[in-house]
Design an enzyme around this catalytic site. Structure first.
Site, mmCIF file in Angstrom:
data_model
loop_
_atom_site.group_PDB
_atom_site.id
_atom_site.type_symbol
_atom_site.label_atom_id
_atom_site.label_comp_id
_atom_site.label_asym_id
_atom_site.label_seq_id
_atom_site.Cartn_x
_atom_site.Cartn_y
_atom_site.Cartn_z
ATOM 1 N N ARG A 101 0.886 -1.177 0.000
ATOM 2 C CA ARG A 101 0.000 0.000 0.000
ATOM 3 C C ARG A 101 0.914 1.216 0.000
ATOM 4 N NH1 ARG A 101 -5.422 1.564 3.344
ATOM 5 N NH2 ARG A 101 -6.191 0.069 1.841
ATOM 6 N N HIS A 128 -7.317 0.659 -6.591
ATOM 7 C CA HIS A 128 -7.608 -0.151 -5.389
ATOM 8 C C HIS A 128 -8.323 -1.429 -5.853
ATOM 9 C CE1 HIS A 128 -7.898 -1.155 -1.320
ATOM 10 N NE2 HIS A 128 -8.789 -0.288 -0.867
ATOM 11 N N GLN A 131 -10.240 -4.035 -3.408
ATOM 12 C CA GLN A 131 -11.502 -3.505 -2.899
ATOM 13 C C GLN A 131 -12.606 -3.657 -3.945
ATOM 14 O OE1 GLN A 131 -12.378 -1.781 0.251
ATOM 15 N NE2 GLN A 131 -14.326 -2.366 -0.651
ATOM 16 N N ASP A 220 -17.140 7.349 -2.102
ATOM 17 C CA ASP A 220 -15.899 7.258 -1.318
ATOM 18 C C ASP A 220 -15.609 8.660 -0.782
ATOM 19 O OD1 ASP A 220 -13.468 6.389 -0.258
ATOM 20 O OD2 ASP A 220 -12.427 6.290 -2.183
ATOM 21 N N CYS A 260 -16.435 1.863 0.313
ATOM 22 C CA CYS A 260 -15.299 0.999 0.681
ATOM 23 C C CYS A 260 -14.892 1.171 2.136
ATOM 24 C CB CYS A 260 -14.125 1.249 -0.257
ATOM 25 S SG CYS A 260 -13.454 2.928 -0.169
ATOM 26 N N ARG A 288 -13.995 -8.396 1.784
ATOM 27 C CA ARG A 288 -12.545 -8.207 1.574
ATOM 28 C C ARG A 288 -11.805 -9.491 1.962
ATOM 29 N NH1 ARG A 288 -10.256 -3.167 1.362
ATOM 30 N NH2 ARG A 288 -8.589 -4.400 0.437
HETATM 31 N N1 NVA Z 1 -9.875 6.709 -1.789
HETATM 32 C C1 NVA Z 1 -9.554 6.316 -0.433
HETATM 33 C C2 NVA Z 1 -9.822 4.867 -0.243
HETATM 34 C C3 NVA Z 1 -9.541 4.365 1.156
HETATM 35 C C4 NVA Z 1 -9.766 2.889 1.294
HETATM 36 C C5 NVA Z 1 -8.093 6.641 -0.157
HETATM 37 O O1 NVA Z 1 -7.263 6.427 -1.052
HETATM 38 O O2 NVA Z 1 -7.798 7.121 0.927
HETATM 39 N N1 CP Z 2 -11.371 0.030 2.235
HETATM 40 C C1 CP Z 2 -10.128 -0.037 2.668
HETATM 41 O O1 CP Z 2 -9.184 -0.267 1.924
HETATM 42 O O2 CP Z 2 -9.993 0.170 4.012
HETATM 43 P P1 CP Z 2 -8.644 0.333 4.813
HETATM 44 O O3 CP Z 2 -8.034 1.653 4.426
HETATM 45 O O4 CP Z 2 -9.070 0.299 6.256
HETATM 46 O O5 CP Z 2 -7.709 -0.797 4.466
#
Ligand code: NVA
Ligand code: CP
Length: 305
Positions: A101, A128, A131, A220, A260, A288
């Protein structure tokens, strides 16, 4: 084989992963052990916060009989500037697969170039995929399939939106994204969906038009991780780009609401909708786990493609 984007997969592979995740979920519900990853280790390098992605991958590895090692960027030598290509080659000597990540998508691409074990995208600024696979599984469970459904995205043209565009491109469903001016998804994704896919992917500023008769409503956060400094500016730009009871009324009566998570109630979604009868967000979060198991099994037992 890596899983960096939804576009890395073809339709058959996505359908197989969804089907397999459903089967693994059923097996888990019945309490039947399934441990094909005994002796395998998953590395996890996270440079951003996580609850769901981290826990679901760790539990998935555990349930499949393997183990996992979580490394946060700042606690490792990555945070002190060790080159990605060095970390990648070293980790490849220890672990059987790795979840990353991170920020720029080019970081995971460089990591993957040097890795001799499968690399899984646990979220980048641009994608992502895990997800969105869990989201499609959720829709399939609730609706019996995705074909012929009308998907609506309301809000930011962000990493989630990009992965949804790629899912529409591969699976051929109709996707309308309602985004404020200046926050539409990158044209690269839209053009590619048009060129390669059978799907109808449209971007509009018209929330009501996008939500009308939708089978799936999805949103989101307005400011993603790494965009914290833009929060105030984005709150202004995104005002109204919210899934609330008025928007929900425009969709089909049995529309599925996805998010998500984490959610900002009162911004992109109201408390009433996320806690309401159409909301599938807790099943979506649970899924997930099941999709991660299908992904890990596919990459580590079947060897991917
Ligand atoms: N778009 C959000 C998704 C979090 C799971 C981010 O990148 O923070
Ligand atoms: N939806 C998602 O990826 O959540 P987290 O940021 O908690 O991993």
């Amino acid at each position: 084989m890596n899983l960096l984007t939804i576009a890395d997969l073809n339709k058959e592979e996505i359908d197989d992963l969804i089907g397999r995740a459903g089967a693994l979920k059923e097996r888990h519900r019945k309490g039947i052990p399934h441990t094909p990853l005994r002796g395998k280790t998953l590395g996890m390098i996270f440079e951003k916060s996580s609850t769901r992605t981290r826990v679901s991958f760790e539990v998935a590895m555990h349930q499949l009989g393997g183990s996992s090692i979580f490394i946060s960027g700042k606690d490792s030598q990555i945070g002190r500037g060790e080159p990605i290509k060095d970390t990648s080659r070293v980790m490849s000597r220890y672990v059987d697969a790795i979840v990353i990540r991170t920020f720029g998508h080019e970081i995971i691409e460089e990591y993957a170039r040097y890795s001799s074990v499968p690399v899984i995208n646990g979220l980048t600024d641009a994608h992502h995929p895990c997800q969105v696979l869990a989201d499609v599984l959720t829709v399939v469970e609730k609706k019996g399939g995705y074909e012929g459904l009308k998907f609506c995205w309301i809000g930011d043209g962000n990493n989630m939106a990009n992965s949804w565009i790629e899912a529409a491109m591969r699976l051929g469903f109709d996707l309308t994204l309602a985004c404020p001016r200046g926050y539409a998804p990158d044209n690269v994704f839209l053009k590619r969906a048009k060129a390669e896919g059978a799907a109808r992917v449209r971007v509009t500023e018209d929330i009501a038009g996008a939500a009308k008769d939708a089978d799936v409503l999805n949103t989101d956060v307005w400011a993603s991780m790494g965009q914290e400094e833009e929060s105030a500016k984005r709150r202004l730009a995104f005002a109204g780009y919210q899934i609330n009871s008025e928007v929900l009324k425009l969709a089909k009566k049995d529309a599925v609401v996805l998010h998500c998570l984490p959610a900002h109630r009162g911004e992109e979604i109201t408390d009433e909708v996320i806690e309401g009868a159409n909301s599938a967000v807790w099943d979506e979060a649970e899924n997930r786990l099941h999709i991660q198991k299908a992904i890990l099994e596919w990459l580590l037992v079947d060897g991917g493609r």
